[in-house]
Design an enzyme around this catalytic site. Structure first.
Site, mmCIF file in Angstrom:
data_model
loop_
_atom_site.group_PDB
_atom_site.id
_atom_site.type_symbol
_atom_site.label_atom_id
_atom_site.label_comp_id
_atom_site.label_asym_id
_atom_site.label_seq_id
_atom_site.Cartn_x
_atom_site.Cartn_y
_atom_site.Cartn_z
ATOM 1 N N VAL A 1 0.869 -1.182 0.000
ATOM 2 C CA VAL A 1 0.000 0.000 0.000
ATOM 3 C C VAL A 1 0.905 1.231 0.000
ATOM 4 O O VAL A 1 1.795 1.324 0.842
ATOM 5 C CB VAL A 1 -0.861 0.043 1.292
ATOM 6 N N HIS A 2 0.708 2.136 -0.928
ATOM 7 C CA HIS A 2 1.477 3.379 -0.838
ATOM 8 C C HIS A 2 0.802 4.572 -1.503
ATOM 9 O O HIS A 2 1.278 5.694 -1.401
ATOM 10 C CB HIS A 2 2.882 3.208 -1.431
ATOM 11 N N ARG A 3 -0.314 4.341 -2.197
ATOM 12 C CA ARG A 3 -0.942 5.445 -2.929
ATOM 13 C C ARG A 3 -1.496 6.496 -1.981
ATOM 14 O O ARG A 3 -2.126 6.149 -0.965
ATOM 15 C CB ARG A 3 -2.108 4.913 -3.758
ATOM 16 N N ASP B 1 -2.067 -1.572 -4.148
ATOM 17 C CA ASP B 1 -2.512 -0.388 -4.889
ATOM 18 C C ASP B 1 -1.425 0.043 -5.871
ATOM 19 O O ASP B 1 -1.488 1.121 -6.452
ATOM 20 C CB ASP B 1 -2.908 0.755 -3.941
#
Ligand code: UD1
Ligand code: UDP
Length: 365
Positions: free
Chosen positions: A210-212, A286
């Site tokens: 997850v990084h968005r 993501d």
């Protein structure tokens, strides 16, 4: 290939973030034999495990320029890159600038070059989420509109560009990430000990990233996602991006990360990541790059977003959009089944070769 008596093209490759190192590795490996390639690292990603590890593992030459721009707000980061890239361009006078993907490094590189009338080649052109709240969407649209050569991974990307009136020098070449994946897959199998180190059985764990901004900067969404990970029926390996780590600390969500099924680890090098991806039961992500890698590796993917640029993976039934709601994520991960059919998308694995041939033959290509 050019006649040996002809002057070699001078190409300035501008990279700065993790996925760009992986993409550029494939092109640079071929390019350095046929052109004078100068590599410029903006310094957008600077932690060793977000930057140096990829240069080492993928055999990318040390950049001649590292601008050391680091983190900041969009304006500060992009503005500092713009000023510093401009100085390098004036100094080096390349025939072409190559930029990759959709980060702030991409936009800064393309804009600095275009203003100096230096030709820009955009690799991974034409992708659209049609969500202008994503910083990446702004970067892609602007970069595509000021590029001289647009190298697209798919027919959909070509159509997206045509819908915006961009039809000149648009070439469908496939996806350079496929080149990097095939370079790394065999090496990963032989050299990565990550499954053994983490005590994992193939098919018995999920892999999550997850990084968005849409997930990390929205506490409700981030909490839903973390809560979903802790509620899954198997171990979840979670190499955490520094942006997400910071958000977890800011919102005091650390409790989720100490749940018994969460294997929290630092970001991984590419070989370990590819080995983990290949043996995962399902991937939750993501990430743009990881959606495609899941597809190429025949691993079902649950995308933690409301839309994707990689629409073919969803249309084929191998990727499903789950957004940021806990119940939807759980439902998709636990019940989503992939079809037997697995059509090939994103080219024939020769994207890097085709791009270089086009640049060398320009304007004939
Ligand atoms: C960037 C790209 C995104 C891409 C991603 C790949 C933009 C707008 N976003 O997002 O499109 O998918 O890279 O991973 O260009 N940080 C560190 N160490 C680092 C780098 C960053 O700790 O080496 C932390 C800093 O707190 C920083 C935050 O991560 O503020 C975000 O970094 P940044 O490069 O701005 O964006 P990413 O989220 O990494
Ligand atoms: N990746 C990696 N280690 C990690 C997470 C990702 O090597 O811990 C690789 C991944 O395999 C893919 C690329 O980084 O090739 C994707 O980058 P990221 O998710 O940061 O960005 P995006 O593709 O969304 O722009």
């Amino acid at each position: 290939m050019k006649n040996s008596s002809e002057k070699k093209l001078k190409i300035l490759t501008i990279i700065g973030a993790r996925p760009q190192f992986i993409k550029a590795a494939a092109v640079s490996r071929l390019l350095r034999d046929e052109a004078d390639e100068i590599i410029l690292h903006t310094g957008q990603h600077y932690d060793e495990n977000l930057s140096k590890v990829f240069f080492d593992e993928l055999d990318i030459p040390t950049p001649q320029y590292n601008l050391g721009v680091g983190s900041g707000t969009h304006g500060v980061q992009t503005g500092e890159m713009l000023a510093k890239i401009e100085a390098v361009l004036i100094d080096t006078q390349p025939d072409w600038v190559i930029v990759y993907g959709d980060t702030n490094s991409t936009l800064a590189g393309a804009l600095a070059a275009a203003k100096l009338h230096i030709k820009v080649a955009h690799i991974e052109a034409g992708l659209r989420s049609y969500n202008r709240l994503m910083p990446e969407e702004i970067n892609r649209v602007l970069t595509d509109h000021i590029s001289d050569f647009l190298f697209c991974p798919s027919n959909v990307a070509v159509e997206n560009l045509a819908n915006e009136g961009i039809t000149e020098k648009v070439v469908i070449v496939g996806d350079v990430m496929a080149n990097s994946l095939s370079y790394a897959a065999e090496k990963a199998e032989k050299q990565s000990g990550i499954l053994e180190i983490l005590g994992l059985e193939p098919g018995q764990y999920y892999l999550a990233t997850v990084h968005r901004a849409e997930n990390t900067d929205d506490p409700l969404r981030l909490e839903n996602i973390l809560d979903a990970l802790t509620s899954l029926d198997k171990k979840v390996v979670f190499p955490i991006h520094p942006r997400t780590k910071q958000a977890v600390e800011n919102y005091r969500f650390q409790g989720y990360l100490s749940a018994p099924n969460i294997e929290l680890i630092d970001p991984l090098g590419y070989l370990d990541m590819v080995r983990l991806e290949a043996s995962a039961r399902k991937i939750l992500t993501d990430s743009g790059g990881i959606q495609k890698e899941a597809y190429w590796l025949h691993v079902p993917c649950v995308t933690l977003r409301d839309e994707t640029e990689w629409v073919e993976t969803v249309q084929s039934g191998w990727n499903v959009l789950a957004g940021g709601n806990k119940e939807t994520i759980l439902e998709k991960v636990l019940h989503f089944k992939v079809p037997e059919n697995h059509p090939e998308f994103y080219g024939d694995g020769k994207a890097a070769r085709k791009i270089i041939d086009c640049l060398v033959q320009y304007p004939a290509c």
